[in-house]
Design an enzyme around this catalytic site. Structure first.
Site, PDB file in Angstrom:
ATOM      1  N   GLY A  40     -33.911  -6.370   9.005  1.00  0.00           N
ATOM      2  CA  GLY A  40     -34.921  -6.564   7.967  1.00  0.00           C
ATOM      3  C   GLY A  40     -34.346  -7.429   6.860  1.00  0.00           C
ATOM      4  O   GLY A  40     -33.131  -7.604   6.767  1.00  0.00           O
ATOM      5  N   LYS A  41     -35.187  -7.999   6.048  1.00  0.00           N
ATOM      6  CA  LYS A  41     -34.710  -8.737   4.863  1.00  0.00           C
ATOM      7  C   LYS A  41     -35.900  -8.928   3.935  1.00  0.00           C
ATOM      8  O   LYS A  41     -37.024  -9.113   4.385  1.00  0.00           O
ATOM      9  CB  LYS A  41     -34.134 -10.097   5.262  1.00  0.00           C
ATOM     10  CG  LYS A  41     -33.398 -10.830   4.156  1.00  0.00           C
ATOM     11  CD  LYS A  41     -32.071 -10.190   3.763  1.00  0.00           C
ATOM     12  CE  LYS A  41     -30.918 -10.761   4.505  1.00  0.00           C
ATOM     13  NZ  LYS A  41     -29.594 -10.324   4.059  1.00  0.00           N
ATOM     14  N   GLY A  42     -35.619  -8.845   2.639  1.00  0.00           N
ATOM     15  CA  GLY A  42     -36.715  -9.007   1.690  1.00  0.00           C
ATOM     16  C   GLY A  42     -36.216  -9.587   0.395  1.00  0.00           C
ATOM     17  O   GLY A  42     -35.042  -9.947   0.275  1.00  0.00           O
TER      18      GLY A  42
ATOM     19  N   ASP B 271     -28.238  -7.705  -1.961  1.00  0.00           N
ATOM     20  CA  ASP B 271     -28.059  -9.048  -1.406  1.00  0.00           C
ATOM     21  C   ASP B 271     -27.865  -9.973  -2.607  1.00  0.00           C
ATOM     22  O   ASP B 271     -27.566  -9.493  -3.713  1.00  0.00           O
ATOM     23  CB  ASP B 271     -29.319  -9.417  -0.597  1.00  0.00           C
ATOM     24  CG  ASP B 271     -29.069 -10.500   0.441  1.00  0.00           C
ATOM     25  OD1 ASP B 271     -28.877 -10.162   1.615  1.00  0.00           O
ATOM     26  OD2 ASP B 271     -29.053 -11.697   0.080  1.00  0.00           O
TER      27      ASP B 271
END
Ligand code: NAD
Length: 436
Positions: free
Chosen positions: A125-127, A166
């Site tokens: 996942g990444k956001g 991040d």
């Protein structure tokens, strides 16, 4: 020395890379290209590969923020969920002006491969939010993070999707995110994010884990090529979290760290630097390049040193078609995400210079995030010694799996890492089948 064959495509990395070293390639294009390349080496159904080219879900949200001056601004947030066949989606939340849906999808794919190469029970996942965090006060970052947690509440959760820090986010943001989520759920749920401060369920050793894994993998590579670590010279670009932790451990294990750098330049001592004495960039900005060493160099010159190992651990795209011919090292270990462009990677392979990829080398971060998640679920904190021991064990297992592919299929380290990841994901998908 090399056991590699020529690549046709670039790595999938955390930052965009370039195809011909002039045109930057998006993270998504890069991730899809790497998938296709690895697919050629694994026995996985075409339909599974097709499914993996697309994210399972992409959530786009509006995040309103009351600024300190009373005005109201609306930012855009995303959460890309690539694949969860092996477990909950896992990946960072970044605050950066370049955050986009496409970038989040590409980076979420990359997290799927990274978790699979480490054999963690997570998907990718990444956001993030399209915002420059430097323009926000502490209070504004807190309000923005709490509102993002609320907007993403339906799609995240300890069993569903577990964000982490991040670019532009850190333990503070994770604490606010966890608190906002917990308040709405009516119970304390530390497992909703990792990278938290230890006092609220964070893991000891999380911060230094990516650098520690870079050191472990470098040590294993040195051993694989039959060198003696005591006779090995190493240059590390970027003496920040990843670079300083990697350099100091390798120094402790006997390697000679002859050069390190920060954004302002490099220091060089052919007899080896005392890496404990050099303050990291984070400890005092400018202190690396300001250290009293026998010689100073530019960051470009550091990469071109005649050393055994170069570890680019600063930013992406530093080894390109323009400077690759001047790289004199016998081994590259990627500490940063995506430091080697596709064109440079191709040339290095033709020259027989092995490159150990980011997806394996710096995966200690997500691995200790997994340990954090386990600690949160069990409500039991591990000691720092236990974190170090278990990280060592996981890194050695991943290294062995990748090395097997290198030896048996005569692949580059990068291709081998992707093959290990894709085989695991492909087998899981085929075994579970397609619902309904
Ligand atoms: P950091 O900010 O702690 O350190 C970066 C270092 O690189 C600093 O010394 C800085 O002065 C230097 N630097 C910055 N720009 C530079 C440039 N253009 N040229 C040379 N040096 C430069 O960052 P970090 O957390 O150590 O991350 C470094 C890399 O590792 C990034 O690519 C990041 O995405 C990747 N990474 C970080 C983690 C993590 O959890 N910290 C995990 C995996 C990968």
């Amino acid at each position: 020395m090399s056991k590699q064959k020529s690549p046709e495509t670039d790595e999938t990395s955390g930052e965009s890379t370039s195809t011909g070293d002039t045109e930057p390639e998006s993270a998504l294009a890069n991730a899809r290209r790497q998938l296709e390349r690895a697919a050629a080496y694994v026995d996985v159904e075409d339909g599974v590969i097709e499914r993996l080219k697309h994210p399972t879900k992409l959530q786009q949200v509006s995040v309103p923020l009351r600024r300190d001056d009373g005005s109201l601004e609306v930012f855009t947030g995303y959460r890309a969920q690539h694949d969860d066949v092996r477990g909950p989606y896992k990946g960072g939340i970044r605050y950066h002006p370049d955050v986009s849906a496409e970038e989040c999808i590409g980076l979420s794919m990359w997290m799927t491969w990274k978790c699979a190469v480490m054999d963690l029970p997570f998907g990718g996942g990444k956001g993030g939010i399209t915002v420059d965090p430097k323009t926000l006060s502490d209070e504004e970052r807190e309000r923005l993070t709490r509102r993002l947690a609320e907007e993403l509440r339906d799609v995240v959760g300890p069993k569903q999707d577990v964000p982490a820090p991040d670019m532009g986010t850190g333990p503070k943001e994770m604490a606010w995110f966890m608190d906002a989520y917990s308040m709405q759920e009516g119970e304390t749920m530390p497992g909703v994010v990792t990278g938290k401060p230890p006092v609220i369920g964070g893991s000891y050793g999380r911060e230094e884990a990516p650098g520690r894994s870079v050191a472990i993998i470098t040590r294993e590579a040195i051993d694989y090529y039959g060198w003696d670590i005591e006779d090995t010279t190493v240059a590390v670009q970027g003496f920040g979290s990843v670079g300083a932790n990697a350099a100091r451990l390798l120094d402790e294990w006997g390697a000679s760290i002859v050069a390190v750098s920060d954004v302002d330049g490099a220091i060089y001592d052919p007899d080896g630097l005392d890496t404990q004495d050099v303050e990291g960039h984070d400890e005092r900005p400018g202190m690396v390049s300001g250290y009293d060493a026998p010689e100073t160099l530019s960051n470009a010159e550091l990469l071109e040193l005649d050393v055994d190992v170069v570890i680019p651990a600063a930013v992406g795209n530093v080894i390109t078609a323009d400077n690759v011919d001047d790289i004199d090292a016998d081994l590259l270990v990627e500490g940063a995400n995506g430091p080697t462009t596709f064109a440079a990677d191709t040339i290095l392979e033709e020259r027989g210079v092995p490159v150990v990829p980011d997806i394996l080398a710096n995966a200690g971060g997500v691995t200790v995030s997994y340990f954090e998640w386990l600690q949160d679920i069990n409500r039991r904190q591990w000691s720092l010694d236990r974190v170090h021991e278990e990280l060592e064990e996981e890194m050695l297992k991943a290294w062995a799996a990748v090395q097997r592919e290198v030896d048996e299929q005569d692949l580059s380290w990068r291709d081998a890492a992707y093959v290990v990841a894709l085989s695991r994901i492909g087998k899981a998908k085929e075994t579970r089948g397609l619902w309904p």
